[in-house]
Design a protein around this motif. Structure first.
Motif, short mmCIF file in Angstrom:
data_model
loop_
_atom_site.label_atom_id
_atom_site.label_comp_id
_atom_site.label_asym_id
_atom_site.label_seq_id
_atom_site.Cartn_x
_atom_site.Cartn_y
_atom_site.Cartn_z
N TRP A 78 -3.55 5.59 1.28
CA TRP A 78 -2.61 5.59 0.15
C TRP A 78 -3.30 5.54 -1.21
N ASP A 79 -4.58 5.18 -1.24
CA ASP A 79 -5.27 5.10 -2.53
C ASP A 79 -6.75 5.43 -2.36
N ALA B 222 -3.12 -4.65 -8.51
CA ALA B 222 -3.09 -3.46 -9.36
C ALA B 222 -2.78 -3.91 -10.78
N GLY C 121 0.77 -1.24 0.00
CA GLY C 121 0.00 0.00 0.00
C GLY C 121 0.80 1.28 0.00
N ASN D 272 -1.80 -5.21 -2.44
CA ASN D 272 -2.95 -4.87 -3.27
C ASN D 272 -2.81 -5.36 -4.70
N ILE E 281 2.07 2.78 -3.23
CA ILE E 281 1.16 3.03 -4.34
C ILE E 281 1.12 4.50 -4.79
N PRO E 282 1.11 5.48 -3.87
CA PRO E 282 1.04 6.87 -4.35
C PRO E 282 2.18 7.22 -5.31
N ALA F 253 1.84 5.39 -8.64
CA ALA F 253 0.78 5.98 -9.46
C ALA F 253 1.25 7.31 -10.04
N ASN G 171 -9.86 3.81 -4.09
CA ASN G 171 -9.33 2.62 -4.77
C ASN G 171 -9.18 2.83 -6.27
N LYS G 172 -8.60 4.00 -6.60
CA LYS G 172 -8.45 4.34 -8.00
C LYS G 172 -7.50 3.38 -8.72
N TYR G 173 -6.45 2.93 -7.99
CA TYR G 173 -5.42 2.10 -8.64
C TYR G 173 -5.35 0.68 -8.08
N SER G 174 -5.96 0.42 -6.94
CA SER G 174 -5.69 -0.87 -6.30
C SER G 174 -6.89 -1.39 -5.53
#
Ligand SMILES: Nc1ncnc2c1ncn2[C@@H]1O[C@H](COP(=O)(O)OP(=O)(O)OP(=O)(O)O)[C@@H](O)[C@H]1O
Ligand SMILES: [Mg+2]
Lengths: 374, 391, 311
Positions: free
Chosen positions: B154-155, B301, B119, B299, B122-123, B126, B158-161
């Motif tokens: 961190w997301d 992705a 997690g 996650n 992820i930022p 992305a 849940n845009k990416y994961s």
């Protein structure tokens, strides 16, 4: 510098004697030495002569201590050495392949044995110098043995052994790697050296000329057994067996039967022999005539015994002699070695007369009568 | 910017991912990143020049490439998915850094479709264009996820994961050697210098090791306060280090059956794995320590440049079915975030369920690790501990 | 172009396979590692960047963990090589000198048996064997040879044991070849000249086996310095080896610049160690030579200096 005084005195004492008594050595099922008895006198130059595989090296290795006999005893200077490790025996060996230490200089090689006896540095220097001078290798003292010729290496190996003043020196075909000229030179040097040092030499060779020219006595061996022991002359003129006769010099063997009147009956007629009647009449024998004893002529010699007509086959020029390969009327092959006659060669294919004196015929029992000799 | 690269990168991650099912769940094991550098990255135009992802067109195709942690999916779930006609190529990585470096270096041509980052990474991933925004419409089974695990810091949204598995950090001890009851991080430190001296293992992860002390003293585990970190260093290097026999993030799964350690800092799922393979599980006790501990999450992705987007969505969707979730939790020993998973697992007589489904009071006190400016200092502390312990 | 230089071009061309091999398998990889070590890791997303060159990665390696791990590695490798040597010399001697030749091939094959399995797998085997709940521990306890479980796994002793086990064949093989090649005839010559077995060993067999001893030590020491599997599997806080750190930078941390700098430092230290040990050995040899030399009382010997130069 007096080499005579610092190296072993030229006195024949019991110290250099070797007795080999009923020695047997087996490798698995094969018997390398099959009951050998031998008395080597102190200061003697004794040669062991015999074909490859007859047990010469094995016998030597047992004297040196690298192998132990399965049976029998070996006595050095009056005491048995069976079970004594090699480094405690008063003998040194000159190996067939010299076995010089490649990581040491010539002088260090020669000094090796002395250092094991914790000899002082000054004495080592003196004795190494002396030993190398004796074999005329003094100027090579700092060289690496890998950078020496075969003859030079052999002399270093000799120096490395004699510097220890052994009672007995064992030499296993030390000259087999040398060319003929060098070998003849070395034979002479070795003989002189042995005389000078008075050390007992047991010298292994399968070169009969070498044995004849150097030895006080020769031991002829076959299949692990001694065939004959004697001086060079003894062996040459009175071989004990047909094997010894054939091994020394170039022999012609002619199969025949004893007639009883000083003659033998053969396929090419009768042969007169001095000792023809040593064997009972009617027994199968081999008549041995040396190639050097045969005379070859284009006209029939004026004698009625020991004359055979033959055709000339191959002719070879051997230097001091010419060798003719001859075929008799019965198809038997004879070899004759004669001095060049006015420098003329008899052409191949011509017919000649071969003759020899009865005194030059030796008679031996035929070991394989059915095959008609060799 | 190379000249003042602020992080020393010496805290080695586990080098033996083949031993454990899940090598480095904590995610900070390697810390091979420069905060300053990566903070300035978004402006570097890193997202430019990436190979374009294919657009989903409803055709699932016959190939899917998944890049995940070693042995982190039940082969039966993969096989079930393959039964739909898609061949799954499964590769594994040993650290988030390895995953990120491979994706970044290939700029969308790595060939991987589905990836499994932790997690907190992820930022940045992305922002640098490594992740493809998810089309939620293609993952209807999202509805099976417990909302408690969605919409994490961190997301957002849940845009990416989407959650794949989560776990927490605690410790296991040998009740034959430590006869008293341990409950807190302070107890851990105490036992490490007494009964378990020289038989203690900690994770090879700077954040986790420093957190032992900070949590024991009731400080914020993510603190950037230099005086607190100095105090942590003093204790960890001068008192704890000499009692530690191993710094190793994977050792618990073999350490328990082999009986090598008396006290081991461990992730809950790995500890359960070790206890299950022990000949005497009763001998071992896992503690969700007070007052707090790390909560981390891996996650699902989709990688930028994917050439099999339909298969990727179908696969994630498949892994989010209740059946797959149950199998996954049994296989890997970590909660997948599915609704009603605990009840399903209990009904299925799952062994040692308490290690996978901590009670609510435990869940409430967990906090997530944050990657902040003090990370370099934490790595330094771990390095000093290791050199002290190894001397 | 002169005849000579045309000739040398021809020789260089003939040697193409040799230098191509060297270039592809040694020079290029080493040069790449060297080049990377001057770069940096710009961000999480990139393994290395050489746009700005510096020695900073080398300063980073001067970290206490790296240095103490390095010191550990040197000790483990040094002691490991020594133990391999102490086991390898008598074993190779026994094999080359004492064992009948028909058994030799079989025994050599047995020495190599461990090499039939994967390095990692056989190291993991030791992990299982040495575990406190493992077979060895149980056996020792039932025989009352130890009180309490075996506590060796994840210590430096375990790593030491593991490396000796893993690298011993690399020591035995060249030693055996060297001792075998020295040959029975030179040993016999030594015995014949009055040296017992022990002195023969020291004055003939070992000096002649020296190149084999040297290559055995290098074959063990150099890969051992870079080994990380044995330490990862059997070592704990006290059995760390520097190879683990390098591998981590390349595999997990993805910092190729720092990993390369560590690798370069490691290579330099290996070279230095080998050079120092080599110098000590040469010095010892010079002393031994000096003690062995023969001072001859004569002047007409070929110049020793010329001989040395020729040799
Ligand atoms: N170590 C051994 N193992 C088995 N057989 C051996 C061994 N050494 C010698 N032999 C056998 O013993 C016999 C005698 O060998 P030896 O070496 O003594 O012969 P030799 O007379 O020295 O021969 P050459 O003139 O070829 O050197 C040979 O048949 C040989 O094969
Ligand atoms: Mg012989």
């Amino acid at each position: 510098m007096t080499q005579q005084s610092t190296l072993a005195p030229p006195v024949a004492t019991e110290a250099g004697s070797v007795q080999v008594r009923n020695v047997v050595k087996r490798y698995g099922t094969a018997t390398a030495v099959a009951g050998v008895n031998l008395d080597v006198r102190s200061g003697e130059f004794l040669s062991l002569l015999g074909p490859s595989g007859c047990g010469k090296t094995t016998l030597l290795r047992m004297i040196a201590g690298f192998e132990e006999p399965d049976e029998g005893d070996i006595v050095l200077a009056g005491s048995s050495v069976v079970g004594v490790p090699p480094h405690k025996r008063p003998v040194n060996t000159v190996f067939q392949a010299y076995a010089l230490f490649p990581h040491m200089s010539v002088a260090e090689n020669v000094a090796y044995g002395l250092r094991q006896r914790r000899t002082s540095r000054a004495e080592i220097g003196a004795r190494v110098t002396e030993a190398l001078d004796l074999v005329q290798m003094g100027t090579f003292a700092t060289r690496n043995p890998k950078m020496l010729s075969g003859g030079q290496q052999q002399r270093v190996a000799l120096a490395r052994a004699i510097v220890n003043r052994p009672k007995v020196l064992l030499l296993d075909e030390p000259m087999s790697a040398l060319d003929r000229k060098l070998r003849e030179e070395m034979q002479l040097e070795l003989k002189l050296l042995q005389r000078r040092l008075g050390i007992t030499f047991v010298f292994v060779t399968h070169d009969q000329a070498e044995a004849l020219s150097m030895s006080d006595r020769i031991v002829v061996m076959l299949d692990g057994r001694v065939q004959q022991v004697g001086t060079a002359e003894d062996i040459y003129t009175n071989p004990a067996t047909s094997f010894v006769a054939g091994f020394i010099g170039k022999q012609n063997f002619i199969a025949g039967t004893v007639a009883g009147n000083g003659r033998l009956v053969t396929a090419d007629g009768e042969i007169a022999a001095a000792d023809a009647d040593a064997a009972p009449a009617g027994s199968a024998v081999l008549a041995a005539v040396r190639a050097e004893s045969i005379t070859v002529s284009t006209v029939r010699p004026d004698t009625d015994v020991n004359v055979v007509k033959a055709a000339v086959g191959a002719v070879s020029f051997l230097g001091e002699t010419i060798q003719y390969q001859l075929t008799t009327g019965s198809g038997h092959e004879l070899l004759a070695r004669v001095p060049p006659l006015h420098g003329e060669l008899l052409p191949a294919g011509s017919t000649v007369w071969c003759s020899w004196a009865p005194a030059h015929v030796q008679v031996f029992p035929n070991p394989h009568p059915s095959t008609g000799g060799q | 910017m190379h000249g003042n690269n602020p992080l020393k990168v010496l805290a080695p991650a586990d080098a033996v991912p083949w031993i454990s099912r899940r090598a480095l769940l904590g995610g900070f094991g390697v810390v091979g990143l420069s905060i300053a550098a990566s903070a300035g990255l978004s402006g570097c135009g890193r997202s430019q020049g990436f190979a374009a992802s294919a657009v989903p067109n409803g055709e699932v195709g016959n190939q899917l490439n998944v890049y995940s942690w070693g042995d982190y999916e039940d082969p039966e779930d993969i096989a079930d998915f393959e039964a739909t006609g898609v061949r799954v190529q499964l590769d594994s990585f040993g650290s988030n850094e390895e995953l990120i470096a491979k994706l970044a270096a290939t700029r969308g041509t790595s060939g991987y479709d589905v990836i499994v980052p932790t997690g907190v990474y992820i930022p940045q991933m992305a922002a640098n264009g490594l992740l493809q925004p998810l089309e939620h419409a293609l993952i209807p089974n999202m509805a099976n996820l417990d909302p408690e695990y969605l919409d994490q810091a961190w997301d957002p949204g849940n845009k990416y994961s989407l959650p794949k598995a989560w776990g927490t950090t605690g410790y296991v001890y040998d009740t034959r050697i430590i006869k008293r009851e341990l409950t807190s991080w302070q107890d851990f430190l105490d036992a490490a210098s007494k009964e378990a001296a020289g038989k203690t293992a900690v994770l090879e992860d700077s954040w986790e090791v420093v957190a032992i002390y900070l949590a024991a003293k009731h400080h914020d585990m993510n603190t950037e306060d230099p005086t607190l970190l100095d105090a942590a260093e003093d204790y960890l290097v001068n008192t704890l280090a000499k009692n530690i026999r191993a710094f190793n993030s994977t050792i618990v799964s073999t350490g328990i059956p082999q009986g090598t350690f008396a006290l081991m800092q461990a992730f809950n799922g790995d500890a359960r794995q070790g206890m299950l393979s022990s000949s005497d599980p009763e001998r071992w006790k896992f503690v969700f320590p007070t007052p707090t501990a790390n909560l981390w999450m891996d996650n699902w992705a989709v990688a930028t440049g994917t050439q099999h987007p339909d298969a990727a969505y179908a696969f994630i969707n498949h892994m989010l079915t209740p059946e797959a979730a149950l199998r996954e939790v049994q296989y890997i020993g970590y909660h997948t975030g599915a609704k009603g998973l605990k009840e399903a697992a209990l009904a299925d007589k799952m062994e040692l369920p308490d290690l996978v489904f901590p009670p609510h009071d435990v869940l409430d006190r967990l906090k997530s690790a944050v990657l902040n400016e003090a990370q370099e200092r934490r790595v330094q502390i771990l390095n000093r501990m290791e050199s002290k312990a190894g001397a | 172009m002169s005849k000579l230089s045309r000739n040398s071009v021809g020789v260089a061309a003939l040697a193409f396979p040799t230098w191509a091999y060297l270039a592809f398998f040694f020079i290029i990889p080493v040069a790449l590692v060297l080049w990377y070590s001057f770069g940096f890791k710009p961000d999480l997303f990139t393994a290395h960047d050489n746009s700005v060159l510096s020695l900073d990665r080398y300063f980073e390696t001067a970290d206490p963990t790296f240095l103490s791990t390095f010191w550990n590695t040197l000790q483990i490798a040094g002691v490991g090589t020594l133990i391999c040597l102490l086991i390898g010399v008598p074993f190779a001697y026994w094999l080359a000198v004492k064992v009948p030749s028909r058994w030799r091939a079989l025994l050599l094959a047995l020495v190599l048996v461990p090499f039939w399995t994967n390095f990692l797998v056989r190291t993991l085997g030791w992990q299982i064997l040495l575990a406190p709940e493992g077979f060895l521990s149980d056996a020792l306890q039932t025989m009352h040879l130890t009180t309490g479980p075996l506590s060796i796994l994840y210590t430096r002793a375990a790593v030491q044991l593991g490396v000796v086990y893993n690298y011993l064949p690399l020591m035995v093989m060249p030693l055996f070849v060297a001792m075998d090649r020295a040959g029975a005839s030179l040993r016999e010559a030594s015995r014949d000249l009055g040296a017992n077995r022990w002195r023969t060993l020291w004055q003939v067999t070992l000096p002649l086996a020296a190149p084999g001893i040297a290559s055995g030590c290098l074959l063990v020491f150099i890969p051992l310095m870079g080994d990380y599997i044995t330490a990862s599997v059997l070592g704990g806080a006290q059995g760390n080896m520097v190879g683990q750190l390098v591998a981590n930078q390349f595999n997990s941390a993805q910092n190729w610049a720092l990993g390369s700098a560590m690798a370069v430092v490691l290579m330099i230290f290996i070279l230095l160690t080998v050079a120092i040990v080599g110098a000590v050995i040469l010095a010892v040899r010079a002393v031994l030579r000096h003690n062995r030399r023969v001072v001859m009382d004569r002047t007409d010997i070929e110049s020793a200096v010329i001989e040395e130069a020729a040799a």
